[in-house]
Scaffold this motif. Structure first.
Motif, PDB file in Angstrom:
ATOM      1  N   LEU A   9     102.212  56.838  26.178  1.00 52.17           N
ATOM      2  CA  LEU A   9     101.351  56.002  25.351  1.00 52.17           C
ATOM      3  C   LEU A   9     100.357  55.210  26.188  1.00 52.17           C
ATOM      4  N   SER A  10     100.838  54.661  27.299  1.00 52.96           N
ATOM      5  CA  SER A  10      99.961  53.807  28.116  1.00 52.96           C
ATOM      6  C   SER A  10      98.799  54.587  28.704  1.00 52.96           C
ATOM      7  N   VAL A  11      99.051  55.805  29.170  1.00 54.04           N
ATOM      8  CA  VAL A  11      97.978  56.597  29.780  1.00 54.04           C
ATOM      9  C   VAL A  11      97.065  57.182  28.706  1.00 54.04           C
TER      10      VAL A  11
ATOM     11  N   ILE B 166      97.568  44.387  27.598  1.00 51.05           N
ATOM     12  CA  ILE B 166      98.576  43.508  28.196  1.00 51.05           C
ATOM     13  C   ILE B 166      99.959  44.142  28.078  1.00 51.05           C
ATOM     14  N   GLY B 167     100.263  44.732  26.935  1.00 54.08           N
ATOM     15  CA  GLY B 167     101.535  45.446  26.806  1.00 54.08           C
ATOM     16  C   GLY B 167     101.581  46.700  27.654  1.00 54.08           C
ATOM     17  N   ALA B 168     100.448  47.414  27.728  1.00 51.54           N
ATOM     18  CA  ALA B 168     100.410  48.678  28.473  1.00 51.54           C
ATOM     19  C   ALA B 168     100.611  48.487  29.960  1.00 51.54           C
ATOM     20  N   GLY B 169     100.346  47.265  30.478  1.00 56.00           N
ATOM     21  CA  GLY B 169     100.541  47.036  31.903  1.00 56.00           C
ATOM     22  C   GLY B 169     101.949  47.322  32.370  1.00 56.00           C
TER      23      GLY B 169
ATOM     24  N   PHE C  52     103.716  51.885  32.526  1.00 61.44           N
ATOM     25  CA  PHE C  52     103.820  52.855  33.626  1.00 61.44           C
ATOM     26  C   PHE C  52     104.673  52.285  34.750  1.00 61.44           C
ATOM     27  N   VAL C  53     104.539  50.968  34.961  1.00 54.19           N
ATOM     28  CA  VAL C  53     105.279  50.331  36.053  1.00 54.19           C
ATOM     29  C   VAL C  53     106.789  50.368  35.801  1.00 54.19           C
TER      30      VAL C  53
ATOM     31  N   VAL D 242      91.477  63.012  10.644  1.00 50.60           N
ATOM     32  CA  VAL D 242      91.913  61.889   9.807  1.00 50.60           C
ATOM     33  C   VAL D 242      91.186  60.583  10.100  1.00 50.60           C
ATOM     34  N   GLY D 243      90.304  60.558  11.085  1.00 49.20           N
ATOM     35  CA  GLY D 243      89.522  59.362  11.361  1.00 49.20           C
ATOM     36  C   GLY D 243      90.011  58.612  12.590  1.00 49.20           C
ATOM     37  N   TRP D 244      89.118  57.813  13.187  1.00 49.38           N
ATOM     38  CA  TRP D 244      89.404  57.179  14.477  1.00 49.38           C
ATOM     39  C   TRP D 244      90.537  56.163  14.404  1.00 49.38           C
ATOM     40  N   ARG D 245      90.769  55.543  13.258  1.00 46.04           N
ATOM     41  CA  ARG D 245      91.820  54.529  13.186  1.00 46.04           C
ATOM     42  C   ARG D 245      93.201  55.114  13.473  1.00 46.04           C
ATOM     43  N   TRP D 246      93.383  56.396  13.206  1.00 49.51           N
ATOM     44  CA  TRP D 246      94.683  57.024  13.448  1.00 49.51           C
ATOM     45  C   TRP D 246      94.954  57.263  14.927  1.00 49.51           C
ATOM     46  N   ILE D 247      93.921  57.147  15.765  1.00 46.01           N
ATOM     47  CA  ILE D 247      94.162  57.146  17.212  1.00 46.01           C
ATOM     48  C   ILE D 247      95.104  56.003  17.578  1.00 46.01           C
ATOM     49  N   PHE D 248      94.981  54.896  16.858  1.00 47.67           N
ATOM     50  CA  PHE D 248      95.830  53.728  17.110  1.00 47.67           C
ATOM     51  C   PHE D 248      97.098  53.754  16.255  1.00 47.67           C
ATOM     52  N   TYR D 249      96.982  54.179  15.016  1.00 46.23           N
ATOM     53  CA  TYR D 249      98.167  54.190  14.141  1.00 46.23           C
ATOM     54  C   TYR D 249      99.258  55.126  14.657  1.00 46.23           C
ATOM     55  N   ILE D 250      98.867  56.211  15.329  1.00 47.61           N
ATOM     56  CA  ILE D 250      99.872  57.163  15.821  1.00 47.61           C
ATOM     57  C   ILE D 250     100.780  56.521  16.864  1.00 47.61           C
ATOM     58  N   ASN D 251     100.312  55.432  17.483  1.00 44.45           N
ATOM     59  CA  ASN D 251     101.143  54.744  18.471  1.00 44.45           C
ATOM     60  C   ASN D 251     102.339  54.040  17.847  1.00 44.45           C
ATOM     61  N   LEU D 252     102.247  53.702  16.562  1.00 45.73           N
ATOM     62  CA  LEU D 252     103.302  52.901  15.938  1.00 45.73           C
ATOM     63  C   LEU D 252     104.637  53.646  15.883  1.00 45.73           C
ATOM     64  N   PRO D 253     104.704  54.843  15.294  1.00 42.02           N
ATOM     65  CA  PRO D 253     105.998  55.531  15.286  1.00 42.02           C
ATOM     66  C   PRO D 253     106.487  55.914  16.683  1.00 42.02           C
ATOM     67  N   LEU D 254     105.563  56.311  17.562  1.00 33.16           N
ATOM     68  CA  LEU D 254     105.973  56.681  18.915  1.00 33.16           C
ATOM     69  C   LEU D 254     106.485  55.458  19.680  1.00 33.16           C
ATOM     70  N   GLY D 255     105.799  54.324  19.527  1.00 33.59           N
ATOM     71  CA  GLY D 255     106.251  53.107  20.188  1.00 33.59           C
ATOM     72  C   GLY D 255     107.595  52.643  19.670  1.00 33.59           C
TER      73      GLY D 255
END
Length: 476
Positions: free
Chosen positions: A29-31, A117-120, A123-124, A168-181
């Protein structure tokens, strides 16, 4: 792989396969969110407006994640890997949700900053935790998986972003992170149990603030200098001065802090004195190639974003295969130097070949050259992290890993900016066109040759073997 664990492995309370999966999902997710958004920028600007601020959608994320990366290792020493990782993923998920519902450009940039800030940590902390989940002799093999995740996410991000945006539109680039996160959080909450790190001291907040300020100043100089602002402009000169002052203060403070963010004693180790700057240089070479090779494919061969992503498969597949195979072979003997020397020499060859591209180069030849570069990076990327981990004492494992991964991230961001500056310079005096861009990119990539030669020189300075003993620890 878990069947090969020995007595230096964590207790049976850890479900190692599930914990590994949760950590790798977080890393993915971070990368991805560093690369997946670029392809959707035109659609975002059309929807939200604010074209003049569109670059900050990416820049805010990179600045936030790079500036906070080094801090997370120390925080997790005190509060535990599992707790800090879950918290960081929660911040990342919250930022993703806010990105998806943003109605204005400032709202989206603010949400991307929170996401960064969360993504920092994402990877670490997996890099640290995987080194503690598996015994030292398996570190190279396991860290090879993280190199594969990095390669897939870096190159596949624009491809995934294009498919999602078009369907499905650009907003789903971010929404897809929710179930994976949420899946990553659930797996880590259930499966990850690690030994005590022994890092009970106060977190070096002052050092973190100084380092974050220096990092942001340097990245802004690289991002703006020579492109949006002249190198002699007051803003750039002030940023350069701020970087120098903050870095000097950070070094001064680290010698006095009770529990420094990056302990100065790390630099007494010969291997770390080589690995830390080499990792930054490698990151710069990775960043320059990953960002501008897709652009070359699109401008030179007329490919769309999806086609260009698929055309980079020789790079990705070779990177993953070599990283995995080399990790398996190195782990048993701990002799990294021959592999790292060969890898850096292959990177020199890869950039030399790519610098000779021209309008008549068939794709089949380019695919071979991409495979050469992928093989070189596959030998280097995660094995440099493992060398740093093996050179560190158990008490310094988190600080060393955080420093190594953060320096690589900083190098990657600087590499993108520096190669971008070089491309801008090459295009001066030419009418904007795909042909001009395609002709300029090989000249830009030629700068990777001397940089990679420096990498070869750094690898020759490494000790022949690096293998710090890891004593047993008490589980929490």
């Amino acid at each position: 792989m878990s069947a090969e664990l020995t007595s230096d492995a964590p207790p049976a309370a850890s479900n190692i396969p599930l914990a590994t999966a949760g950590l790798l999902i977080g890393m993915l997710l971070s990368v991805l969110d560093q690369t997946v958004v670029a392809i959707a920028l035109p659609d975002i600007a059309a929807d939200l407006g604010g074209m003049d601020a569109i670059g900050w959608i990416i820049t805010s994320y990179v600045l936030a994640s790079t500036a906070t990366g080094a801090l997370y290792g120390r925080i997790s020493d005190r509060f535990g890997r599992r707790t800090v990782f879950i918290t960081a993923v929660a911040v990342f998920v919250a930022g993703s949700a806010l990105c998806g519902v943003a109605q204005t450009m400032p709202q989206l940039v603010a949400a991307r900053t929170l996401q960064g800030i969360g993504a920092g940590a994402l990877f670490v902390l997996p890099t640290i935790s995987l080194s503690e989940l598996y015994p030292q002799r398996l570190r190279s093999r396991v860290q090879g998986l993280t190199g594969g995740v990095f390669a897939v996410a870096s190159v596949g991000g624009p491809l995934a972003g294009g498919l999602i945006t078009d369907t499905v539109g650009w907003r789903w680039i971010f929404y897809i992170n929710l179930p994976l996160g949420l899946l990553s959080m659930a797996l880590i909450a259930y499966a990850l149990r690690l030994p005590k790190s022994g890092g009970g001291g106060k977190v070096d907040v002052a050092g973190a603030v100084l380092l974050a300020g220096a990092t942001v100043s340097l990245l802004l100089v690289a991002e703006w200098g020579g492109r949006t602002r002249a190198w002699t402009s007051p803003v750039i000169l002030v940023l350069i001065g701020a970087f120098a002052a903050l870095l000097a203060l950070f070094v001064w403070w680290q010698r006095r802090a009770a529990n420094p963010l990056i302990p100065p004693r790390l630099f007494a180790n010969r291997a770390l004195r080589v690995v830390l700057p080499a990792t930054g240089l490698l990151g710069a070479l990775l960043g320059g190639s990953i960002v501008y090779l897709p652009t070359y494919l699109q401008t030179a061969y007329g490919m769309g974003a999806t086609q260009a992503g698929l055309a980079l498969n020789p790079y990705v597949i070779t990177f993953m295969a070599v990283s995995s195979l080399a990790g398996a072979r190195i782990g048993a003997g701990g002799r990294f130097k021959p592999y790292l020397l060969v890898g850096s020499a292959i990177v020199v060859l890869g950039f030399a070949l790519l610098s000779r591209l021209d309008a008549g180069t068939p794709y089949a030849l380019l695919a071979l050259e991409l495979g050469v570069l992928g093989a070189g990076f596959g030998l280097l990327m995660q094995n440099l992290v493992v060398v740093a981990q093996n050179a560190a004492s158990p008490a310094d494992l988190a600080a060393t890993t955080s420093a190594t991964v953060s320096i690589r991230g900083l190098g990657l961001s600087l590499g993108v900016s520096v190669f971008g500056n070089l491309l801008t310079r090459e295009l001066q005096g030419h009418a904007p066109s795909p042909q001009a861009t395609a002709a300029a990119i090989p000249d830009v990539l030629s700068w990777g040759v001397p940089a990679a030669i420096v990498l070869v020189a750094q690898m020759t300075a490494l000790p022949r073997t690096v293998n710090h003993p890891v004593p047993g620890k008490t589980a929490t």
